[in-house]
Design a protein around this motif. Sequence first.
Motif, PDB file in Angstrom:
ATOM      1  N   LYS A  99       0.899  -1.034  -0.347  1.00 13.25           N
ATOM      2  CA  LYS A  99       0.170   0.455  -0.301  1.00 13.25           C
ATOM      3  C   LYS A  99       0.975   1.251   0.076  1.00 13.25           C
ATOM      4  CE  LYS A  99      -3.742  -2.754   3.080  1.00 13.25           C
ATOM      5  NZ  LYS A  99      -4.070  -1.830   3.690  1.00 13.25           N
ATOM      6  N   ILE A 100       0.458   2.277  -0.806  1.00  8.68           N
ATOM      7  CA  ILE A 100       1.311   3.644  -1.037  1.00  8.68           C
ATOM      8  C   ILE A 100       0.249   4.728  -0.513  1.00  8.68           C
ATOM      9  CG2 ILE A 100       3.072   2.783  -2.324  1.00  8.68           C
ATOM     10  CD1 ILE A 100       1.706   4.630  -4.296  1.00  8.68           C
ATOM     11  N   ARG A 101       0.508   6.381  -0.839  1.00  8.99           N
ATOM     12  CA  ARG A 101       0.246   6.827  -0.116  1.00  8.99           C
ATOM     13  C   ARG A 101       1.102   8.626  -0.326  1.00  8.99           C
ATOM     14  NH1 ARG A 101      -1.265   7.834   6.056  1.00  8.99           N
ATOM     15  NH2 ARG A 101       0.794   7.814   6.305  1.00  8.99           N
ATOM     16  N   PHE A 102       0.733   9.286  -0.491  1.00  6.40           N
ATOM     17  CA  PHE A 102       1.404  10.501  -1.764  1.00  6.40           C
ATOM     18  C   PHE A 102       1.366  11.477  -0.530  1.00  6.40           C
ATOM     19  CE2 PHE A 102       0.861   7.297  -5.278  1.00  6.40           C
ATOM     20  CZ  PHE A 102       1.746   7.744  -5.796  1.00  6.40           C
ATOM     21  N   LEU A 103       1.999  11.773   0.725  1.00  9.03           N
ATOM     22  CA  LEU A 103       1.986  12.833   1.115  1.00  9.03           C
ATOM     23  C   LEU A 103       1.382  14.559   0.690  1.00  9.03           C
ATOM     24  CD1 LEU A 103       4.538  12.066   3.823  1.00  9.03           C
ATOM     25  CD2 LEU A 103       2.114  11.128   4.195  1.00  9.03           C
ATOM     26  N   PRO A 104       1.122  14.777   1.167  1.00 15.07           N
ATOM     27  CA  PRO A 104       0.556  15.388   2.600  1.00 15.07           C
ATOM     28  C   PRO A 104      -1.328  14.361   1.581  1.00 15.07           C
ATOM     29  CG  PRO A 104       0.104  16.696   1.494  1.00 15.07           C
ATOM     30  CD  PRO A 104       0.634  16.655   0.343  1.00 15.07           C
ATOM     31  N   ASP A 105      -1.551  14.163   1.307  1.00 18.97           N
ATOM     32  CA  ASP A 105      -2.927  13.149   0.943  1.00 18.97           C
ATOM     33  C   ASP A 105      -3.352  11.782   1.354  1.00 18.97           C
ATOM     34  OD1 ASP A 105      -5.623  12.417  -0.755  1.00 18.97           O
ATOM     35  OD2 ASP A 105      -4.284  11.736  -2.014  1.00 18.97           O
ATOM     36  N   PRO A 106      -4.246  11.586   2.304  1.00 24.89           N
ATOM     37  CA  PRO A 106      -4.389  10.621   3.001  1.00 24.89           C
ATOM     38  C   PRO A 106      -4.572  10.086   2.948  1.00 24.89           C
ATOM     39  CG  PRO A 106      -5.992  12.720   3.372  1.00 24.89           C
ATOM     40  CD  PRO A 106      -4.986  13.078   2.823  1.00 24.89           C
ATOM     41  N   THR A 107      -5.467   9.509   1.282  1.00 28.74           N
ATOM     42  CA  THR A 107      -5.596   8.869   0.194  1.00 28.74           C
ATOM     43  C   THR A 107      -4.821   7.879   0.393  1.00 28.74           C
ATOM     44  OG1 THR A 107      -6.683  10.029  -1.101  1.00 28.74           O
ATOM     45  CG2 THR A 107      -6.634   7.726  -1.602  1.00 28.74           C
ATOM     46  N   ILE A 108      -5.184   5.832   0.968  1.00 23.89           N
ATOM     47  CA  ILE A 108      -3.650   5.861   0.643  1.00 23.89           C
ATOM     48  C   ILE A 108      -4.432   4.321  -0.700  1.00 23.89           C
ATOM     49  CG2 ILE A 108      -3.602   2.630   1.654  1.00 23.89           C
ATOM     50  CD1 ILE A 108      -3.617   4.163   4.540  1.00 23.89           C
ATOM     51  N   TYR A 109      -4.109   3.494  -1.365  1.00 25.67           N
ATOM     52  CA  TYR A 109      -3.766   3.443  -2.795  1.00 25.67           C
ATOM     53  C   TYR A 109      -3.439   1.813  -2.646  1.00 25.67           C
ATOM     54  CZ  TYR A 109      -4.549   7.582  -5.361  1.00 25.67           C
ATOM     55  OH  TYR A 109      -4.738   8.973  -4.925  1.00 25.67           O
ATOM     56  N   LYS A 110      -4.107   1.087  -2.897  1.00 24.88           N
ATOM     57  CA  LYS A 110      -3.363  -0.609  -3.080  1.00 24.88           C
ATOM     58  C   LYS A 110      -2.781  -0.979  -4.607  1.00 24.88           C
ATOM     59  CE  LYS A 110      -4.835  -5.720  -2.358  1.00 24.88           C
ATOM     60  NZ  LYS A 110      -5.834  -5.823  -1.742  1.00 24.88           N
ATOM     61  N   VAL A 111      -1.303  -1.820  -4.426  1.00 25.10           N
ATOM     62  CA  VAL A 111      -0.048  -1.211  -5.167  1.00 25.10           C
ATOM     63  C   VAL A 111      -0.596  -2.721  -5.778  1.00 25.10           C
ATOM     64  CG1 VAL A 111       2.234  -1.215  -5.740  1.00 25.10           C
ATOM     65  CG2 VAL A 111       1.272   0.181  -4.292  1.00 25.10           C
ATOM     66  N   TYR A 112      -0.723  -3.253  -7.058  1.00 24.13           N
ATOM     67  CA  TYR A 112      -1.064  -4.341  -8.136  1.00 24.13           C
ATOM     68  C   TYR A 112      -0.113  -4.560  -9.095  1.00 24.13           C
ATOM     69  CZ  TYR A 112      -5.975  -3.943  -6.666  1.00 24.13           C
ATOM     70  OH  TYR A 112      -7.062  -3.564  -5.635  1.00 24.13           O
ATOM     71  N   ALA A 113       0.005  -5.478  -9.665  1.00 28.25           N
ATOM     72  CA  ALA A 113       1.618  -5.568 -11.117  1.00 28.25           C
ATOM     73  C   ALA A 113       1.079  -5.888 -12.024  1.00 28.25           C
ATOM     74  CB  ALA A 113       1.501  -8.203 -10.142  1.00 28.25           C
ATOM     75  N   THR A 114      -0.305  -6.158 -12.397  1.00 26.08           N
ATOM     76  CA  THR A 114      -0.686  -5.037 -12.748  1.00 26.08           C
ATOM     77  C   THR A 114      -1.892  -4.895 -12.963  1.00 26.08           C
ATOM     78  OG1 THR A 114      -2.541  -7.505 -13.385  1.00 26.08           O
ATOM     79  CG2 THR A 114      -0.055  -8.128 -14.023  1.00 26.08           C
ATOM     80  N   ASP A 164      -4.693  -4.091 -13.803  1.00 25.71           N
ATOM     81  CA  ASP A 164      -6.004  -4.678 -12.965  1.00 25.71           C
ATOM     82  C   ASP A 164      -6.201  -5.507 -11.672  1.00 25.71           C
ATOM     83  OD1 ASP A 164      -5.121  -7.443 -12.720  1.00 25.71           O
ATOM     84  OD2 ASP A 164      -5.165  -7.283 -15.224  1.00 25.71           O
ATOM     85  N   THR A 165      -7.091  -5.407 -10.644  1.00 23.65           N
ATOM     86  CA  THR A 165      -7.252  -6.060  -9.466  1.00 23.65           C
ATOM     87  C   THR A 165      -6.824  -7.679  -9.432  1.00 23.65           C
ATOM     88  OG1 THR A 165      -9.626  -6.055  -9.807  1.00 23.65           O
ATOM     89  CG2 THR A 165      -9.027  -3.631  -8.666  1.00 23.65           C
ATOM     90  N   SER A 166      -7.018  -8.181 -10.099  1.00 19.69           N
ATOM     91  CA  SER A 166      -6.511  -9.606 -10.392  1.00 19.69           C
ATOM     92  C   SER A 166      -5.417  -9.613  -9.153  1.00 19.69           C
ATOM     93  CB  SER A 166      -6.546  -9.735 -11.553  1.00 19.69           C
ATOM     94  OG  SER A 166      -6.002 -10.206 -12.561  1.00 19.69           O
ATOM     95  N   GLN A 167      -3.929  -9.209  -9.523  1.00 15.49           N
ATOM     96  CA  GLN A 167      -2.549  -9.114  -8.976  1.00 15.49           C
ATOM     97  C   GLN A 167      -2.617  -8.565  -7.979  1.00 15.49           C
ATOM     98  OE1 GLN A 167      -0.518 -10.291 -12.648  1.00 15.49           O
ATOM     99  NE2 GLN A 167      -1.221 -12.162 -12.826  1.00 15.49           N
ATOM    100  N   PRO A 168      -2.769  -8.318  -6.336  1.00 16.77           N
ATOM    101  CA  PRO A 168      -1.730  -7.892  -6.234  1.00 16.77           C
ATOM    102  C   PRO A 168      -0.638  -8.152  -6.046  1.00 16.77           C
ATOM    103  CG  PRO A 168      -3.554  -9.367  -4.855  1.00 16.77           C
ATOM    104  CD  PRO A 168      -3.431  -9.156  -6.324  1.00 16.77           C
ATOM    105  N   LEU A 169       0.037  -6.542  -5.731  1.00 20.05           N
ATOM    106  CA  LEU A 169       1.768  -6.908  -4.940  1.00 20.05           C
ATOM    107  C   LEU A 169       1.962  -7.090  -3.638  1.00 20.05           C
ATOM    108  CD1 LEU A 169       4.577  -6.197  -7.081  1.00 20.05           C
ATOM    109  CD2 LEU A 169       4.287  -4.127  -6.404  1.00 20.05           C
TER     110      LEU A 169
END
Length: 87
Positions: free
Chosen positions: A56-71, A73-78
């Motif tokens: 999971k990543i977050r770009f400061l100062p934005d509080p939004t947390i993003y999930k990172v994927y290998a491709t 699409d949402t089928s392969q989470p990193l």
Amino acid sequence: MKNLKLMLPMLAFIMAIGMSFAFVDANKTVVQGYYEASPGNWQSVNVDCEGSSDCKIRFLPDPTIYKVYATPDTSQPLDGSGEVVDL
């Protein structure tokens, strides 16, 4: 010639100090992942997530947390540590 004998050791010392900051940890593996910035808008990002949980990543100062994927699409989470990596 007299100045050269004085300047060369000082120059070598300054270069040694400067080069000590030039090296990074070689054990970190940086991989390219993708996160969905908005629905259907995939962005690439280089991360050094390691572990067996979600990356999971977050770009400061934005509080939004993003999930990172290998491709892009949402089928392969990193895999990561489960902790949020601040970028």
